[in-house]
Design an enzyme around this catalytic site. Sequence first.
Site, mmCIF file in Angstrom:
data_model
loop_
_atom_site.group_PDB
_atom_site.id
_atom_site.type_symbol
_atom_site.label_atom_id
_atom_site.label_comp_id
_atom_site.label_asym_id
_atom_site.label_seq_id
_atom_site.Cartn_x
_atom_site.Cartn_y
_atom_site.Cartn_z
ATOM 1 C CB SER A 187 31.885 17.171 37.767
ATOM 2 O OG SER A 187 32.934 17.941 38.288
ATOM 3 C CG HIS B 73 29.341 19.595 40.577
ATOM 4 N ND1 HIS B 73 28.599 19.849 41.706
ATOM 5 C CD2 HIS B 73 30.579 19.254 41.014
ATOM 6 C CE1 HIS B 73 29.357 19.667 42.785
ATOM 7 N NE2 HIS B 73 30.561 19.305 42.389
ATOM 8 C CG ASP C 287 34.145 19.918 41.549
ATOM 9 O OD1 ASP C 287 33.459 19.890 42.590
ATOM 10 O OD2 ASP C 287 34.081 19.046 40.662
ATOM 11 C CG MET D 290 39.188 21.868 43.770
ATOM 12 S SD MET D 290 39.983 20.452 43.027
ATOM 13 C CE MET D 290 38.591 19.339 42.901
ATOM 14 C CG HIS E 278 31.719 21.065 45.703
ATOM 15 N ND1 HIS E 278 32.137 19.773 45.412
ATOM 16 C CD2 HIS E 278 31.926 21.240 47.033
ATOM 17 C CE1 HIS E 278 32.575 19.210 46.523
ATOM 18 N NE2 HIS E 278 32.466 20.068 47.512
ATOM 19 C CG MET F 247 35.880 20.933 47.493
ATOM 20 S SD MET F 247 36.239 19.795 46.153
ATOM 21 C CE MET F 247 35.473 20.667 44.813
ATOM 22 C CG MET G 192 32.453 15.496 49.446
ATOM 23 S SD MET G 192 32.311 16.063 47.744
ATOM 24 C CE MET G 192 33.652 15.219 46.930
ATOM 25 C CG ASP H 19 30.962 15.725 43.908
ATOM 26 O OD1 ASP H 19 31.447 15.190 42.894
ATOM 27 O OD2 ASP H 19 31.288 16.860 44.304
HETATM 28 C C1 DX5 Z 1 35.997 15.830 43.600
HETATM 29 C C2 DX5 Z 1 34.947 16.739 42.994
HETATM 30 C C3 DX5 Z 1 34.018 16.061 42.067
HETATM 31 C C4 DX5 Z 1 34.659 15.482 40.845
HETATM 32 C C5 DX5 Z 1 33.950 14.203 40.540
HETATM 33 O O1 DX5 Z 1 36.780 16.574 44.478
HETATM 34 O O2 DX5 Z 1 34.174 17.361 43.999
HETATM 35 O O3 DX5 Z 1 32.943 16.904 41.683
HETATM 36 O O4 DX5 Z 1 34.602 16.312 39.727
HETATM 37 O O5 DX5 Z 1 34.603 13.599 39.500
HETATM 38 P P1 DX5 Z 1 34.433 12.047 39.170
HETATM 39 O O6 DX5 Z 1 33.014 11.837 38.777
HETATM 40 O O7 DX5 Z 1 35.402 11.850 38.055
HETATM 41 O O8 DX5 Z 1 34.800 11.281 40.418
HETATM 42 ZN ZN ZN Z 2 32.210 18.556 43.478
#
Ligand code: DX5
Ligand code: ZN
Length: 230
Positions: free
Chosen positions: A6, A31, A33, A35, A64, A66, A135, A173
């Site tokens: 990620s 991956h 993320d 946000m 992903h 969010m 998650m 994840d």
């Molecule tokens: C959390 C994200 C994850 C995050 C995971 O909101 O969706 O993808 O990057 O990171 P680690 O592996 O550090 O928990």
């Molecule tokens: Zn994620």
Amino acid sequence: MIIAPSLLASNFGRFADETRRASKARADWLHLDIMDGHFVPNISFGPEVVRVLRPLTKMKFDVHLMCSRPEILLEPFAKAGADHLTVHVELGDRVTALLWKIRSLGIKVGLALNPPTAIANVRPLLDKIDILLIMTVNPGFGGQPFIHEVLPKIQQAAACRRERGLGFRIEVDGGINLPTAVECARAGADTFVSGTALFGQRQLGRAVRKMREAVRAAAPAPADCAALSR
Ligand code: DX5
Ligand code: ZN
């Protein structure tokens, strides 16, 4: 078994180098993320980052979202080079239309659920998706501890998939490191997002290989699968 580092846990000042590092480490997917500061209490990056990273690697870009209003982001991320787009089931009634929209863009369809959300909420949609993202932390930040209470949900998802003869991936994840990846693999996960535990390693290639070997060894044999669903 898919290993997906990620980018959220990489050095934000060096996204290009970090992407090349993951690619050289033979990670399967990257991956990403996204946000929006509303669906989750944090902001990451947008389609422009995906666009500039796209030419650097052949890895699949697993995006992903969010975000509270993914409808305005699907096309920009598709154009920027996303291979998969995942939206959250917690968005409610809008989700089915979002899944169709992603499919119509020629992109793999992902559906995510947060730790407190039950499998029953995604069950009617499982035949419309390519990836179920379970998650294993509450989304918003990297580096949080794995929530063990989610493990039965992975087993339930694997049982549903088997019973209905579906082919979606079961992706986990949040808080995924070597021991928690093994626990998830035993429960039926086949796709592992890992931020801190991978990008934090100097020898990323070795870390990816070790995680892949460990989850392969831990995956239930087909006979065990049948026993689990009984
Ligand atoms: C959390 C994200 C994850 C995050 C995971 O909101 O969706 O993808 O990057 O990171 P680690 O592996 O550090 O928990
Ligand atoms: Zn994620």
